[in-house]
Write an enzyme that holds these catalytic residues in place. Structure first.
Site, short mmCIF file in Angstrom:
data_model
loop_
_atom_site.label_atom_id
_atom_site.label_comp_id
_atom_site.label_asym_id
_atom_site.label_seq_id
_atom_site.Cartn_x
_atom_site.Cartn_y
_atom_site.Cartn_z
N LYS A 60 -51.13 -96.78 11.05
CA LYS A 60 -50.50 -95.60 11.68
C LYS A 60 -49.56 -96.01 12.82
CE LYS A 60 -52.33 -94.05 8.67
NZ LYS A 60 -53.24 -94.66 7.71
N GLY A 190 -49.27 -100.77 -7.35
CA GLY A 190 -50.19 -99.67 -7.04
C GLY A 190 -49.55 -98.62 -6.16
N ALA A 191 -49.28 -97.43 -6.76
CA ALA A 191 -48.67 -96.32 -5.97
C ALA A 191 -49.78 -95.41 -5.46
CB ALA A 191 -47.69 -95.54 -6.85
N ILE A 194 -52.37 -96.88 0.04
CA ILE A 194 -51.84 -98.02 0.81
C ILE A 194 -50.41 -98.34 0.38
CG2 ILE A 194 -52.10 -100.49 1.27
CD1 ILE A 194 -55.11 -100.12 1.16
N VAL A 280 -54.23 -102.09 -5.21
CA VAL A 280 -54.72 -101.46 -6.43
C VAL A 280 -56.16 -100.96 -6.26
CG1 VAL A 280 -53.19 -102.75 -7.99
CG2 VAL A 280 -55.41 -103.73 -7.35
N GLY A 281 -56.54 -100.67 -5.03
CA GLY A 281 -57.86 -100.14 -4.76
C GLY A 281 -58.73 -101.14 -4.01
N ASP A 322 -67.83 -97.06 2.97
CA ASP A 322 -67.10 -97.58 1.80
C ASP A 322 -68.01 -98.32 0.82
OD1 ASP A 322 -64.76 -96.64 2.86
OD2 ASP A 322 -63.70 -98.56 2.79
N HIS A 454 -46.90 -67.65 16.65
CA HIS A 454 -45.53 -67.75 16.14
C HIS A 454 -44.63 -68.30 17.23
CE1 HIS A 454 -41.83 -66.84 14.02
NE2 HIS A 454 -41.38 -66.31 15.15
#
Ligand code: FAD
Ligand code: NAD
Length: 477
Positions: A60, A190-191, A194, A280-281, A322, A454
């Site tokens: 980030k 890998g789309a 990441i 790719v993961g 994870d 608003h």
């Protein structure tokens, strides 16, 4: 005989799952230790896991630096602000990122001290009887005996056999967060999350970026309308995303990495890149975590098997983050850490995996909670949808960020919200109002009846909720 120490709770892994679990356990009065093997760029132990060291936070930081540079070159002129010869010093940008990482990893160490958590720097292995053996970096070993052990080992990048990481030309997230200069040509395999985030960083800094994706659909887990809107914006930005593309071979030569693939037309082609990012993961980091013969079970993907409360089925052994089922996200890991610490203390603890928000920090950002339209359709749930574009929102247009939309999916009969999908400015923040609504079993009408300030970007969520009942005000229904 190794030195032995006794604890109420020993956590293996100091990432957002493990360190948060340790802090909550200590808050609840338990004598707690945390074992983590990771070292920072300075070679010293660094807490915080993938997230703080080489994941969420550093990515980030670079996304923000590159966004500023991109806006200076391409957006500010619209506001009447011009500058000549904008330059980016990659070394300064990386240095800023490293400083942020150090601040946050050091912050975890300070929190451990404040909560009287004992930190062990080394590799931990769980043996029968809740005994954790730690191989410390100086070669020595300690034994920790615990009433409860929380496994929070996280994940590692998946390596492709034909594109092995060499840390220079072919890299994973770690390497691509530390390029010393902008690569002229960056290839990405890998789309996914990441690939899109880090591909965007280097594209904004001037790299030619080609992303090779094996699947025929772009972001198949994302709602179909949102994926389509995002793909349109990425194309405008010059991200060359090639779907249905199978990479078969890579070769590192003097002039770069030669990547051979068959494209969507079935034809073989080779592209040469200065750097190749393989994203790719990720896979659970369970290797070496369990001593041979351990009764803790792994599933077919190497993840630690747990029940709905993150218990492994072995007395006093829990697993989170994870390295277990569910989305690989920092906030999911942390929520599981808190829930497990509270369950150990005899309190109620639970994580609702159905309302974990996702965010992809591209430009525009993509965010969602709950089910996508294609998922609801496949499950045969009767549904209705409402959507509203940012282009019709005063605040978004005033900010010169009109791309994207919000789409709400509600049950056709009960009006209960099944999913909310967003693409546009600050949707990483806007998604949370939708998470709250879903956690409280809210309906689209509940959101529609809430007064929104608003001008605000959140009016797009409000209008999308009105649109579910075909009563959006600022568009034809
Ligand atoms: P980890 O953070 O992986 O921590 C596990 C720790 O345990 C590590 O420090 C590891 O060294 C240590 N360890 C492992 N095995 C042992 C052992 N046997 N003994 C001792 N120590 C051990 N998620 C988000 O929600 N938002 C984002 O924006 C985001 N961005 C990301 C960007 C990138 C580039 C990457 C790679 C990931 C990103 N993620 C993001 C995912 C997020 O980083 C993970 O979901 C999160 O870190 C998982 O937390 P964890 O505690 O389970 O594991
Ligand atoms: P991913 O699962 O998001 O994407 C991997 C992509 O690679 C998929 O589209 C897949 O089809 C493709 N792929 C797989 N094998 C391939 C091959 N041989 N050739 C071409 N394409 C191939 O994985 P990731 O991008 O590596 O990220 C890992 C995980 O880290 C994410 O799923 C997410 O959980 C986490 N993460 C989260 C964030 C965030 O929350 N903003 C950011 C980065 C990472």
């Amino acid at each position: 005989m190794n030195e032995q120490h006794f604890f109420d709770v020993v956590v293996i892994g100091g990432g957002p799952g493990g360190y948060v679990a340790a802090i909550r356990a200590a808050q609840l009065g338990m004598k707690t230790a945390c074992v983590d093997v990771a070292l920072g760029k300075d070679g010293k132990p660094a807490l915080g896991g993938t997230c703080l060291r080489v994941g969420c936070i550093p990515s980030k930081a670079l996304l923000d630096s590159s966004r500023q540079f991109h806006n200076l070159q391409h957006v500010f002129a619209e506001h009447g602000i011009t500058t000549k010869d904008a330059k980016i010093d990659v070394g300064t940008m990386i240095g800023r990122k490293d400083k942020i990482v150090k601040q946050f990893t050091g912050g975890v160490a300070m929190l451990f001290k404040a909560n009287k958590i004992t930190s062990y720097a080394g590799f931990g292995t769980l043996h029968d009887g809740n005994l954790v053996r730690v191989k410390q970096h100086d070669g020595s070993e300690v034994e920790l005996k615990a009433t409860n052990v929380i496994l929070a080992a996280g994940s590692d990048s998946i390596e492709l056999p034909f594109a092995k990481f060499d840390g220079d030309r072919i890299v994973d997230n770690v390497g691509s967060l530390d390029f010393t200069e902008t690569p002229k040509r960056l290839g990405v395999i890998g789309a996914g999350v990441i690939g899109l985030e880090l591909g965007s960083v280097w594209k904004r800094l001037g790299a030619e970026v080609v992303i090779l994706e094996a699947l025929p659909d772009f972001l198949p887990a994302v709602d179909i309308d949102i994926a389509k809107a995002a793909a349109k914006e990425f194309k405008k930005q010059g991200l060359d995303i090639r779907l249905n593309t199978k990479v078969g071979k890579t070769e590192i030569k003097k002039d770069g990495v030669h990547v051979t693939f068959s494209g969507s037309d079935g034809k073989e082609d080779t592209l040469v890149f200065d750097k190749l990012l393989v994203s790719v993961g990720r896979k659970a980091a369970s290797k070496g975590l369990l001593a041979e013969g351990s009764t803790v079970k792994l599933d077919d993907r190497g993840r630690i098997e747990v029940d709905a409360h993150n218990h492994t089925g072995v007395d006093g052994v829990w697993a989170i983050g994870d390295c277990v089922r569910g989305p690989m996200l920092a906030h999911k890991a942390s929520e599981e850490g808190i829930a497990v610490a509270e369950l150990i203390a005899g309190l109620p603890g639970h994580v609702n995996l159905d309302t974990v928000p996702w965010v992809i920090y591209t430009e525009p950002e993509i965010a969602w909670v709950g089910k996508a339209e294609q998922q609801v359709k496949a499950e045969g749930i009767p549904y209705k949808t409402g959507s509203f574009p940012f282009a019709a929102n005063g605040r978004a247009v005033a900010m010169a960020e009109p791309a994207g939309l919000v789409k709400i999916i509600a049950h056709a009969e009960t009006d209960r919200i099944l999913g909310v999908h967003l693409c546009g400015p600050a949707v990483s923040e806007l998604v949370h109002e939708c998470v709250v609504a879903m956690e409280f079993n809210g309906s689209a009408d509940d959101l529609a009846r809430i007064c929104h300030a608003h001008p605000a970007l959140s009016e797009v969520v409000h209008e999308a909720a009105l649109a579910v009942d075909k009563r959006a005000i600022h568009k034809a229904n």
